[in-house]
Write a protein that holds these residues in place. Sequence first.
Motif, PDB file in Angstrom:
ATOM      1  N   ASP A   1      44.896  25.158  27.051  1.00 27.13           N
ATOM      2  CA  ASP A   1      44.270  23.827  27.007  1.00 27.13           C
ATOM      3  C   ASP A   1      43.785  23.403  28.396  1.00 27.13           C
ATOM      4  O   ASP A   1      42.691  22.852  28.540  1.00 27.13           O
ATOM      5  N   ALA A   2      44.598  23.655  29.419  1.00 24.67           N
ATOM      6  CA  ALA A   2      44.217  23.286  30.789  1.00 24.67           C
ATOM      7  C   ALA A   2      42.982  24.058  31.242  1.00 24.67           C
ATOM      8  O   ALA A   2      42.069  23.487  31.856  1.00 24.67           O
ATOM      9  N   LEU A   3      42.945  25.344  30.931  1.00 26.97           N
ATOM     10  CA  LEU A   3      41.775  26.145  31.323  1.00 26.97           C
ATOM     11  C   LEU A   3      40.524  25.694  30.572  1.00 26.97           C
ATOM     12  O   LEU A   3      39.426  25.659  31.150  1.00 26.97           O
ATOM     13  N   ALA A   4      40.679  25.342  29.301  1.00 27.50           N
ATOM     14  CA  ALA A   4      39.533  24.857  28.524  1.00 27.50           C
ATOM     15  C   ALA A   4      39.026  23.534  29.087  1.00 27.50           C
ATOM     16  O   ALA A   4      37.810  23.358  29.270  1.00 27.50           O
ATOM     17  N   ALA A   5      39.941  22.619  29.391  1.00 29.09           N
ATOM     18  CA  ALA A   5      39.545  21.304  29.917  1.00 29.09           C
ATOM     19  C   ALA A   5      38.888  21.428  31.291  1.00 29.09           C
ATOM     20  O   ALA A   5      37.832  20.824  31.532  1.00 29.09           O
ATOM     21  N   THR A   6      39.485  22.188  32.164  1.00 35.05           N
ATOM     22  CA  THR A   6      38.888  22.339  33.502  1.00 35.05           C
ATOM     23  C   THR A   6      37.589  23.137  33.424  1.00 35.05           C
ATOM     24  O   THR A   6      36.659  22.874  34.185  1.00 35.05           O
ATOM     25  N   GLY A   7      37.523  24.093  32.505  1.00 33.75           N
ATOM     26  CA  GLY A   7      36.298  24.869  32.344  1.00 33.75           C
ATOM     27  C   GLY A   7      35.125  24.011  31.895  1.00 33.75           C
ATOM     28  O   GLY A   7      33.989  24.236  32.307  1.00 33.75           O
ATOM     29  N   GLU A   8      35.425  23.030  31.055  1.00 31.37           N
ATOM     30  CA  GLU A   8      34.367  22.140  30.578  1.00 31.37           C
ATOM     31  C   GLU A   8      33.966  21.122  31.641  1.00 31.37           C
ATOM     32  O   GLU A   8      32.785  20.851  31.841  1.00 31.37           O
ATOM     33  N   GLN A   9      34.955  20.545  32.316  1.00 28.72           N
ATOM     34  CA  GLN A   9      34.668  19.474  33.273  1.00 28.72           C
ATOM     35  C   GLN A   9      34.449  19.981  34.695  1.00 28.72           C
ATOM     36  O   GLN A   9      33.671  19.386  35.446  1.00 28.72           O
ATOM     37  N   TYR A  10      35.152  21.057  35.065  1.00 28.67           N
ATOM     38  CA  TYR A  10      35.092  21.556  36.439  1.00 28.67           C
ATOM     39  C   TYR A  10      34.990  23.083  36.455  1.00 28.67           C
ATOM     40  O   TYR A  10      35.889  23.773  36.937  1.00 28.67           O
ATOM     41  N   PRO A  11      33.911  23.636  35.950  1.00 34.08           N
ATOM     42  CA  PRO A  11      33.814  25.098  35.836  1.00 34.08           C
ATOM     43  C   PRO A  11      33.911  25.819  37.181  1.00 34.08           C
ATOM     44  O   PRO A  11      34.315  26.980  37.230  1.00 34.08           O
ATOM     45  N   PHE A  12      33.582  25.141  38.260  1.00 37.26           N
ATOM     46  CA  PHE A  12      33.623  25.765  39.579  1.00 37.26           C
ATOM     47  C   PHE A  12      35.040  26.144  40.007  1.00 37.26           C
ATOM     48  O   PHE A  12      35.216  26.997  40.872  1.00 37.26           O
ATOM     49  N   LEU A  13      36.067  25.547  39.387  1.00 39.01           N
ATOM     50  CA  LEU A  13      37.440  25.914  39.736  1.00 39.01           C
ATOM     51  C   LEU A  13      37.750  27.365  39.369  1.00 39.01           C
ATOM     52  O   LEU A  13      38.580  28.012  40.012  1.00 39.01           O
ATOM     53  N   ALA A  14      37.075  27.892  38.356  1.00 41.54           N
ATOM     54  CA  ALA A  14      37.284  29.289  37.957  1.00 41.54           C
ATOM     55  C   ALA A  14      36.826  30.246  39.046  1.00 41.54           C
ATOM     56  O   ALA A  14      37.241  31.411  39.068  1.00 41.54           O
ATOM     57  N   TYR A  15      36.001  29.772  39.938  1.00 44.37           N
ATOM     58  CA  TYR A  15      35.553  30.600  41.059  1.00 44.37           C
ATOM     59  C   TYR A  15      36.742  31.073  41.902  1.00 44.37           C
ATOM     60  O   TYR A  15      36.734  32.177  42.430  1.00 44.37           O
ATOM     61  N   GLY A  16      37.779  30.250  41.973  1.00 44.51           N
ATOM     62  CA  GLY A  16      38.996  30.642  42.700  1.00 44.51           C
ATOM     63  C   GLY A  16      39.676  31.840  42.053  1.00 44.51           C
ATOM     64  O   GLY A  16      40.134  32.758  42.751  1.00 44.51           O
ATOM     65  N   THR A  17      39.736  31.873  40.736  1.00 47.85           N
ATOM     66  CA  THR A  17      40.337  33.032  40.070  1.00 47.85           C
ATOM     67  C   THR A  17      39.408  34.234  40.117  1.00 47.85           C
ATOM     68  O   THR A  17      39.869  35.375  40.062  1.00 47.85           O
ATOM     69  N   ASP A  18      38.095  33.999  40.248  1.00 46.46           N
ATOM     70  CA  ASP A  18      37.182  35.124  40.456  1.00 46.46           C
ATOM     71  C   ASP A  18      37.491  35.809  41.786  1.00 46.46           C
ATOM     72  O   ASP A  18      37.499  37.035  41.881  1.00 46.46           O
ATOM     73  N   TRP A  19      37.772  35.022  42.801  1.00 46.62           N
ATOM     74  CA  TRP A  19      38.138  35.596  44.103  1.00 46.62           C
ATOM     75  C   TRP A  19      39.493  36.301  44.026  1.00 46.62           C
ATOM     76  O   TRP A  19      39.703  37.332  44.663  1.00 46.62           O
ATOM     77  N   LEU A  20      40.410  35.740  43.249  1.00 45.42           N
ATOM     78  CA  LEU A  20      41.704  36.392  43.040  1.00 45.42           C
ATOM     79  C   LEU A  20      41.491  37.766  42.408  1.00 45.42           C
ATOM     80  O   LEU A  20      42.074  38.765  42.844  1.00 45.42           O
TER      81      LEU A  20
END
Length: 187
Positions: free
Chosen positions: A72-91
């Motif tokens: 749920d947290a990933l879905a919510a942040t993905g919809e509202q703040y997709p740029f946060l996934a960029y951090g896990t892309d770097w991971l």
Amino acid sequence: MDVDANAVGAPAKRAMTVIRVCLGVVIAGLVISGVTAFPLREELTLGSELLRSIGAASWLPGLAGWVDRVADALAATGEQYPFLAYGTDWLAFAHLLIAVAFVGPFRDPVRNIWVTQWGLIACAGIVPLALIAGTVRGLPLGWQLIDISFGLLAAIPLTIALVLTRRLERQRLPVISGVHEVSGSET
């Protein structure tokens, strides 16, 4: 340096094989964890649906609840703040780069023994990181223990590789292109 053909022998070849298998396991683990860090949102959604479909909430309520919460947290942040996934892309990218670092000792373990030692230091560092950061970030202890297990499991093949590499180092055999070869002189 002249090297007797029997000096390389079967024990050194076996050691090289075991070292390469151990490092191959570590490399594969890093690549898998790296590649699977890119689609976290999709993976957690799938995991949540899978746990629900097999009724895991009734026999593993803590796990099912945690996976649902993270999905749920990933879905919510993905919809509202997709740029946060960029951090896990770097991971994910970092995992792939770390895997590449182990190609050196895979090819020439003696010359690159420091990478194997560094890998063991990283494995040890996972324990305090998971316990401290996991607690600060509110992760359940069980999840922290899962993260710690990755470091402990990777330390096993790395320790085996390090012990065998030190044996090869004591033999002072030349390693050419990552493969023990016997020649009349050192190149």
